[in-house]
Design an enzyme around this catalytic site. Structure first.
Site, short mmCIF file in Angstrom:
data_model
loop_
_atom_site.label_atom_id
_atom_site.label_comp_id
_atom_site.label_asym_id
_atom_site.label_seq_id
_atom_site.Cartn_x
_atom_site.Cartn_y
_atom_site.Cartn_z
N ARG A 287 0.73 -0.99 -0.12
CA ARG A 287 0.15 -0.12 -0.39
C ARG A 287 1.23 1.30 -0.05
NH1 ARG A 287 -2.18 1.03 5.62
NH2 ARG A 287 -0.23 2.81 5.68
N HIS B 64 -3.65 4.41 5.18
CA HIS B 64 -4.22 3.54 4.72
C HIS B 64 -5.66 4.75 4.07
CE1 HIS B 64 -7.48 1.39 6.21
NE2 HIS B 64 -8.08 1.51 7.01
N TYR C 178 4.37 4.98 11.42
CA TYR C 178 4.55 3.79 11.98
C TYR C 178 5.19 2.83 10.53
CZ TYR C 178 -0.21 3.10 8.13
OH TYR C 178 -0.66 3.51 7.89
C1 LIG Z 1 -14.52 -5.93 11.60
C2 LIG Z 1 -14.14 -4.67 11.95
N1 LIG Z 1 -13.13 -3.89 12.92
C3 LIG Z 1 -12.25 -3.49 12.28
C4 LIG Z 1 -12.49 -2.37 11.37
C5 LIG Z 1 -11.03 -0.97 11.44
N2 LIG Z 1 -10.53 -1.50 10.07
C6 LIG Z 1 -10.87 -0.47 9.11
S1 LIG Z 1 -9.65 -1.31 7.63
C7 LIG Z 1 -8.90 -1.28 8.95
C8 LIG Z 1 -7.57 -2.35 8.93
C9 LIG Z 1 -7.56 -3.62 7.64
O1 LIG Z 1 -6.68 -3.65 6.99
P1 LIG Z 1 -6.40 -5.14 5.43
O2 LIG Z 1 -7.85 -6.27 6.41
O3 LIG Z 1 -4.52 -5.51 5.59
O4 LIG Z 1 -6.55 -3.91 4.25
P2 LIG Z 1 -5.92 -3.01 4.02
O5 LIG Z 1 -7.11 -2.01 4.25
O6 LIG Z 1 -5.16 -2.81 3.95
O7 LIG Z 1 -6.82 -2.91 2.53
C10 LIG Z 1 -9.77 -1.88 10.23
C11 LIG Z 1 -8.95 -3.04 11.96
C12 LIG Z 1 -13.33 -2.44 10.60
N3 LIG Z 1 -13.60 -1.78 9.48
N4 LIG Z 1 -14.22 -3.83 10.51
#
Ligand SMILES: Cc1ncc(C[n+]2csc(CCOP(=O)(O)OP(=O)(O)O)c2C)c(N)n1
Length: 379
Positions: free
Chosen positions: A271, A275, A284
């Site tokens: 990425r 985020h 980080y």
């Molecule tokens: C069930 C749930 N828990 C927490 C969140 C908060 N949250 C949003 S994005 C994220 C990180 C997700 O990372 P990843 O799965 O690696 O996907 P990326 O954003 O890197 O595409 C979190 C913890 C959420 N959206 N849904």
């Protein structure tokens, strides 16, 4: 009879014969992510497909830049950019047939757009509108899913149901590395394997779940290895190599369609941006890491391959950029028009029969809106 006498009557026998239900060896991922670009395998790739992938990658990156700009202009509440991950996005869309279904996460707008979704409709949710913004059935794209991994059991359910009905449909579900720690990931993979559902799981390992690096997310040798525990094949692919991702995904889709069951694919990518626009990635991770990945850029990799092989020239590159610019201008113009929203819609599609409390609130809002209109008319 005493206890000792009872024990004396017991004669241990050998346990029943045991053997693994599935041979784990063929399910194991390769030691290295699979690559096509810059290898001998590239000569086998279809030039027309490579050019199509290239045009979509260029369009996708421009889309990401434009959507991020719209957040700064207050036109979008938030945007999770997939810059650096365009190869996964585009290949996912192009590996599917029209009759198949895509189950994207919030980061997968490009996959949805590459599948034919209107670029504006794909952003409706992110500009704070109350509905998904599109009819999921039109392009067979499920809602861009914000709760992590909840789209995975949905994909399995749809794929299993289609198979029971005798429909020749495959579901492709996309999830991030962080999403693999969710219970829904486990449940989806387990059911998919037990039912041999025609579903493909694509994990985009982009290194982070917001600020959490992969090393704090899992102790598995790779995310693809998780497949073996469920009894499905795990595949590891270079997620920035559009030709490789397309080949591996297409293979898994074909396998699922032919009744071979599900596959878990880990695409190793990065990425490049934060985020979302609301995140500060410098808190980080270091610039050096980002720069290393910029050197393995999905567009540059494919452009290099195509130009080296005489499949793309300056005019072709310019044409792809012009098409992307036209799309961005249209997106900008349409996103700059204020949507006409009815506040009363807040109450729609909540309950088939609204509760007394909701009816009361609905009446209150209706009266307030009417009073506001009268006040406005008197001024
Ligand atoms: C069930 C749930 N828990 C927490 C969140 C908060 N949250 C949003 S994005 C994220 C990180 C997700 O990372 P990843 O799965 O690696 O996907 P990326 O954003 O890197 O595409 C979190 C913890 C959420 N959206 N849904």
């Amino acid at each position: 009879m005493t206890v000792m006498e009872q024990r004396g009557a017991y004669r241990p026998s050998p346990p029943p014969a045991w053997q693994p239900r599935t041979d784990p060896a063929p399910l194991l991922p390769d030691a290295e992510p699979y690559r096509v670009l810059g290898t001998e395998a590239a000569a086998q790739a279809d030039p027309a497909l490579l050019r199509r992938l290239y045009a979509e990658l260029v369009r996708g990156r421009r889309y990401n830049a434009q959507a991020t700009a719209l957040t700064k202009q207050g036109r979008l509440a938030v945007y999770p950019s997939s810059t650096g991950q365009e190869a996964c996005e585009v290949a996912a869309a192009l590996a599917l047939e029209d009759r198949d279904w895509l189950f994207p996460s919030y980061r997968d707008t490009l996959a949805a757009v590459a599948r034919g979704l209107d670029p504006v409709q794909a952003l409706t949710l992110l500009r704070g509108d109350w509905h998904t913004g599109y009819d999921p059935r039109e392009h067979r794209v499920a809602p861009l899913c914000t709760p992590l991994a909840t789209q995975l059991p949905h994909a399995v359910g749809l794929a299993h149901a289609a198979r029971l009905k005798g429909d020749d449909v495959v579901a492709l579900a996309m999830v991030g590395d962080g999403g693999t720690s969710e219970g829904d990931f486990h449940e989806a993979l387990n059911f998919a394997a037990v039912w041999q559902a025609p579903v493909v799981f694509l994990v985009q390992n982009n290194g982070f779940a917001i600020s959490v690096p992969l090393a704090k997310q899992t102790a598995a040798p790779s995310l693809a290895h998780k497949a073996v525990g469920y009894g499905m094949p795990g595949r590891l692919v270079d997620g920035n190599d559009a030709a490789a991702v397309h080949e591996v995904l297409s293979g898994a889709v074909r396998h699922a369609r032919e009744g071979g069951g599900p596959t878990l694919i880990e695409a190793v990518t990065y990425r490049v941006e934060a985020h979302t626009n609301a995140d500060d990635a410098t808190r980080y991770r270091g610039d050096a890491e980002v720069e290393t990945w910029r050197g393995h850029d999905p567009i540059a990799l494919l452009e290099h391959e195509l130009t080296e092989r005489g499949l793309l020239d300056e005019a072709g590159i310019q044409a792809a950029r012009d098409a992307a610019e036209t799309m961005a201008a249209d997106l900008r113009e349409r996103m700059n028009q204020d949507p006409v929203l009815d506040p009363m819609d807040l109450f729609a599609h909540v309950y088939a029969d609204p509760t007394p409390q909701l009816r009361e609130q609905q009446d209150l809002l209706r009266a307030e809106l009417a009073a506001g209109h009268e006040e406005g008319a008197q001024r």
